[in-house]
Motif scaffolding. Structure first.
Motif, mmCIF file in Angstrom:
data_model
loop_
_atom_site.group_PDB
_atom_site.id
_atom_site.type_symbol
_atom_site.label_atom_id
_atom_site.label_comp_id
_atom_site.label_asym_id
_atom_site.label_seq_id
_atom_site.Cartn_x
_atom_site.Cartn_y
_atom_site.Cartn_z
ATOM 1 N N ALA A 1 0.956 -1.180 -0.160
ATOM 2 C CA ALA A 1 0.005 0.015 0.020
ATOM 3 C C ALA A 1 0.805 1.159 0.087
ATOM 4 O O ALA A 1 0.474 2.230 -0.638
ATOM 5 C CB ALA A 1 -0.859 -0.005 1.158
ATOM 6 N N ARG A 2 2.048 1.172 0.748
ATOM 7 C CA ARG A 2 2.896 2.331 0.767
ATOM 8 C C ARG A 2 3.359 2.718 -0.870
ATOM 9 O O ARG A 2 3.502 3.879 -1.032
ATOM 10 C CB ARG A 2 3.960 2.070 1.724
ATOM 11 N N LEU A 3 3.745 1.463 -1.454
ATOM 12 C CA LEU A 3 4.138 1.622 -2.719
ATOM 13 C C LEU A 3 3.364 2.227 -3.694
ATOM 14 O O LEU A 3 3.571 3.019 -4.535
ATOM 15 C CB LEU A 3 4.895 0.544 -3.133
ATOM 16 N N GLU A 4 2.224 1.780 -3.409
ATOM 17 C CA GLU A 4 0.920 2.181 -4.504
ATOM 18 C C GLU A 4 0.780 3.652 -4.385
ATOM 19 O O GLU A 4 0.344 4.256 -5.213
ATOM 20 C CB GLU A 4 -0.253 1.235 -3.886
ATOM 21 N N ARG A 5 0.825 3.996 -3.236
ATOM 22 C CA ARG A 5 0.684 5.628 -3.069
ATOM 23 C C ARG A 5 1.394 6.333 -3.541
ATOM 24 O O ARG A 5 1.232 7.702 -3.942
ATOM 25 C CB ARG A 5 0.560 5.691 -1.628
ATOM 26 N N ARG A 6 2.716 5.957 -3.616
ATOM 27 C CA ARG A 6 3.850 6.734 -4.457
ATOM 28 C C ARG A 6 4.108 6.289 -5.935
ATOM 29 O O ARG A 6 4.723 7.173 -6.446
ATOM 30 C CB ARG A 6 5.369 6.340 -3.573
ATOM 31 N N LEU A 7 3.351 5.418 -6.325
ATOM 32 C CA LEU A 7 3.609 5.057 -7.766
ATOM 33 C C LEU A 7 2.598 5.351 -8.752
ATOM 34 O O LEU A 7 1.449 5.256 -8.178
ATOM 35 C CB LEU A 7 4.001 3.514 -8.100
ATOM 36 N N PRO A 8 2.484 5.684 -10.110
ATOM 37 C CA PRO A 8 1.177 5.558 -10.839
ATOM 38 C C PRO A 8 0.392 4.526 -10.822
ATOM 39 O O PRO A 8 0.566 3.464 -10.672
ATOM 40 C CB PRO A 8 2.038 5.745 -12.399
ATOM 41 N N ALA A 9 -0.974 5.025 -10.681
ATOM 42 C CA ALA A 9 -1.964 3.888 -10.342
ATOM 43 C C ALA A 9 -2.082 2.954 -11.593
ATOM 44 O O ALA A 9 -2.415 1.752 -11.388
ATOM 45 C CB ALA A 9 -3.282 4.902 -10.359
#
Length: 217
Positions: A79-87
């Motif tokens: 989840a942390r990475l998802e918030r920082r990477l393009p959807a």
């Protein structure tokens, strides 16, 4: 009902010399799981079986020494990475980064000497062996909470949370969990573990709290 697991003593789940406590089909009275401060607790089950929900609901913020209890879930790192990477970026492309981040957090928690709760899909036997070595080094115990739910229930849980795994991956998880559950039902614990508590959905729902009590191992 209170179920105690004694640190550092191979085979003590609820009563001396009993390494496995099978609570499947038990009365639905509320119960609590009590470990020793400094113990490591692994919560294993199929994807979608409710491990993350159970940990969030019953894991303590502090142990009996007043120290924080890290609860390590690989989905938090994702989840942390998802918030920082393009959807639009597929998870498969950054899955290795999510796993590296998760294991880095786990390593830091283990080095701190804290009581730790770890989310586990059941497939990663090397993680349990790592935790068992750490427990031996500390002189504490590794305990396993096995959430044994029907595959259909787990698949429904995946659909409810809006995140599914492939059929092939789920099959691998299912076979690994079947081996763990069958061994526990036969009175055998994973290598290096002190105890196993085996739950069905009703027993998991009735679990009111987990505690890490102070005291000698």
């Amino acid at each position: 009902m209170r179920t105690d697991v004694q640190a550092g003593v191979p085979g003590a789940a609820g009563e001396a010399g009993v390494p496995v406590r099978d609570l499947r089909g038990a009365p639905r009275a509320s119960w609590e799981l009590r470990c020793r401060a400094g113990d490591l607790l692994v919560v294993s089950g199929l994807p979608g079986s409710g491990k993350s929900t159970l940990i969030r609901r019953v894991a303590p913020a502090l142990d009996g020494r007043g120290e924080p209890v890290p609860c390590l879930d690989s989905q938090d790192s994702r989840a942390r990475l998802e918030r920082r990477l393009p959807a639009r970026l597929p998870y498969g492309l950054y899955r290795p980064l999510a796993r590296i981040a998760h294991y880095a957090r786990l390593r830091a928690a283990l080095r701190s000497g804290a009581s730790v709760v770890v989310h586990d899909c059941g497939r990663t036997g090397w993680v349990r062996r790592w935790l068992a070595r750490e427990a031996r080094r500390r002189g504490t115990g590794l305990h396993v909470l096995l959430l044994a739910v029907a595959p259909d229930t787990a698949l429904a849980g995946q659909r409810t949370r809006g995140r599914t795994v492939s059929a092939s991956a789920f099959g691998r998880h299912r076979r690994a969990m079947e081996r763990l559950v069958a061994a526990a039902a036969d009175g055998r614990v994973p290598a290096g573990a002190a105890s196993v508590v085996l739950l069905d959905r009703a027993a998991a729902d009735a679990l009111g709290s987990i505690a890490f009590d102070p005291g000698p191992s």
